[in-house]
Structures are given as C-alpha cells and as structure tokens.
Design an enzyme around this catalytic site. Sequence first.
Site, PDB file in Angstrom:
ATOM      1  N   GLY A  51       0.328  -2.806   4.429  1.00 19.47           N
ATOM      2  CA  GLY A  51       0.650  -1.428   4.767  1.00 19.47           C
ATOM      3  C   GLY A  51       1.381  -1.313   6.077  1.00 19.47           C
ATOM      4  O   GLY A  51       2.365  -2.048   6.334  1.00 19.47           O
ATOM      5  N   SER A  52       0.881  -0.427   6.926  1.00 18.13           N
ATOM      6  CA  SER A  52       1.600  -0.107   8.166  1.00 18.13           C
ATOM      7  C   SER A  52       1.645  -1.280   9.143  1.00 18.13           C
ATOM      8  O   SER A  52       2.502  -1.328  10.022  1.00 18.13           O
ATOM      9  CB  SER A  52       0.956   1.115   8.842  1.00 18.13           C
ATOM     10  N   ASP A  67      -7.969  -6.123   2.432  1.00 17.79           N
ATOM     11  CA  ASP A  67      -7.364  -4.795   2.579  1.00 17.79           C
ATOM     12  C   ASP A  67      -7.691  -4.215   3.952  1.00 17.79           C
ATOM     13  O   ASP A  67      -8.852  -3.930   4.242  1.00 17.79           O
ATOM     14  CB  ASP A  67      -7.883  -3.880   1.468  1.00 17.79           C
ATOM     15  N   SER A 126       0.857  -1.186   0.000  1.00 16.04           N
ATOM     16  CA  SER A 126       0.000   0.000   0.000  1.00 16.04           C
ATOM     17  C   SER A 126       0.898   1.243   0.000  1.00 16.04           C
ATOM     18  O   SER A 126       1.514   1.588   1.010  1.00 16.04           O
ATOM     19  CB  SER A 126      -0.876  -0.017   1.255  1.00 16.04           C
ATOM     20  N   ASP A 130      -4.151   3.729  -3.105  1.00  9.40           N
ATOM     21  CA  ASP A 130      -5.439   4.160  -2.568  1.00  9.40           C
ATOM     22  C   ASP A 130      -5.761   5.548  -3.072  1.00  9.40           C
ATOM     23  O   ASP A 130      -4.999   6.492  -2.866  1.00  9.40           O
ATOM     24  CB  ASP A 130      -5.383   4.172  -1.032  1.00  9.40           C
TER      25      ASP A 130
HETATM   26  C1  DX5 Z   1      -7.026   1.389   2.680  1.00  7.73           C
HETATM   27  C2  DX5 Z   1      -5.570   1.061   2.765  1.00  7.73           C
HETATM   28  C3  DX5 Z   1      -5.232   0.682   4.159  1.00  7.73           C
HETATM   29  C4  DX5 Z   1      -3.811   0.675   4.511  1.00  7.73           C
HETATM   30  C5  DX5 Z   1      -3.283  -0.693   4.743  1.00  7.73           C
HETATM   31  O1  DX5 Z   1      -7.637   0.921   1.557  1.00  7.73           O
HETATM   32  O2  DX5 Z   1      -5.129   0.198   1.755  1.00  7.73           O
HETATM   33  O3  DX5 Z   1      -5.904  -0.447   4.521  1.00  7.73           O
HETATM   34  O4  DX5 Z   1      -3.034   1.393   3.691  1.00  7.73           O
HETATM   35  O5  DX5 Z   1      -2.414  -0.656   5.787  1.00  7.73           O
HETATM   36  P1  DX5 Z   1      -2.716  -0.910   7.342  1.00  7.73           P
HETATM   37  O6  DX5 Z   1      -1.830  -2.066   7.655  1.00  7.73           O
HETATM   38  O7  DX5 Z   1      -2.306   0.335   8.021  1.00  7.73           O
HETATM   39  O8  DX5 Z   1      -4.175  -1.192   7.509  1.00  7.73           O
HETATM   40 ZN    ZN Z   2      -6.748   0.029  -0.400  1.00  5.56          ZN
END
Ligand code: DX5
Ligand code: ZN
Length: 217
Positions: A194-195, A172, A9, A36
Amino acid sequence: MRRIFVNPSLMCADQLRMYGEISALIAAGADLLHIDVMDGSFVPNIQLGTELMKAIKREFSQPLDIHLMIDRPGDKLGYFPIGEGDWVSFHYKASRDPVRVCEAIREMGAKALIALDPETPAGVCAGLEGCADGVLIMTVRPGHAGQKLIPETIEKIRRARAAMPDKIIEADGNVSFKNAGIMTEAGADALVCGSSSLFSGEYGYEESIRILKGGKK
Ligand code: DX5
Ligand code: ZN
C-alpha cells in the site's frame, strides 16, 4: 525459492482513477487485487464495497484478495462476488465458527485465509490447517493505512511458516521495500502493498513490484 505474490491494496490507489490504476497495476505484474472491506464496527473505519468489486470483475479477470474486516463474516459472504481464483480472508476474532467460514469460502471456489490481529497468536490456527488455505498476518493494527510495523509480528510470521510450510502466509501492513525483505525472509509469500511501497511514488509500479519480489534496488 517461493513465489512471492505482490497484492496491491486498492484503498491506497487513486480512488478517482481506479480503472486506470488497476490497468496499470496489472500491466506492471501485480498479482491479486487486495480489497479491504471495513464495516465501521469491527474496525474504526469504513472502506471498499461490493459494487466496486462487481465492477472490477466485469472489466478485469485478475483475481481478488478480499480482506473482510467485518463482524460475523460468515453471515455476509453472499454479499460479495467471490469466485474461482479469489482469496478471501476473515478475522479469527470476528467469527463465531472459523471452520464453517472457511468451508463456505471454499464452496464459492476461493481460497480461505484466516486473518490474525497483532494480538491474536498464530497458535489459534492449530487444528484449522485442514480447512484453511493460509493466514493473513496483520503487521499493523487493522483499520488504517500508513501505520508503523509492529516488530513482534515478524516472529509470528516465522512461527506460522514453521507450523504451516505449505500454506499461504500473507503479510498486511507497512510493507515497505525494506520490510518486504524482512517479511519474506521470515516466511511470508504474499505481501499487501500500500502506501509504504507501491503507492509511495518512490518508483513506478513495475520497478516497485520487481523490488518487492526480491529484486535489487
Ligand atoms: C489494511 C490495509 C493496510 C494498507 C496497506 O488491511 O491493507 O495495511 O492498505 O498499506 P500501508 O503500506 O499503508 O500499511
Ligand atoms: Zn488488508
């Protein structure tokens, strides 16, 4: 064994070092680059835009996984550099005619995925299998990184996989190293990382991707 796609992400990458981040992620074995797009209306946040995507396409050949969190996505597909090999997801709830949106995405050469908010049941996809290549199941509320998994969404992944054995099922939100195993066991074959995992700093990108694809910690 299903192939597992690990899609980073990019909103969670270092925004000031995007070129280096993308180069390192590709070298580490990342699959599609998850982007995103948030319009400040469908979701309470504003995120990545069309110029970034065009710049990525100029410099890299890696396909994009464009996640449109925008109102009336069907009216705006032409804004985006969508092409062969990309995946494009749009929210069922945001679209007036999901069949038409899927068709338009496919006409641009990409795979069409229907994104489901936590409160949208997987059953809405019944009848859309013919035009969609898969579903993106939000496992947190759309809009922000760094949230906690909504546990009921795991059962939704399981039901979606049972109903659509051959489609892409992308999870996601809060894909941590632990949740990745739970999600793939339930039937997800694409993970937006992502994070909670890839960008947590716990491991390097290569090691993270190895673990997210089912390798031992
Ligand atoms: C939203 C994003 C998030 C994010 C994923 O669609 O795609 O879900 O960046 O990372 P975390 O691990 O922070 O949910
Ligand atoms: Zn996303």
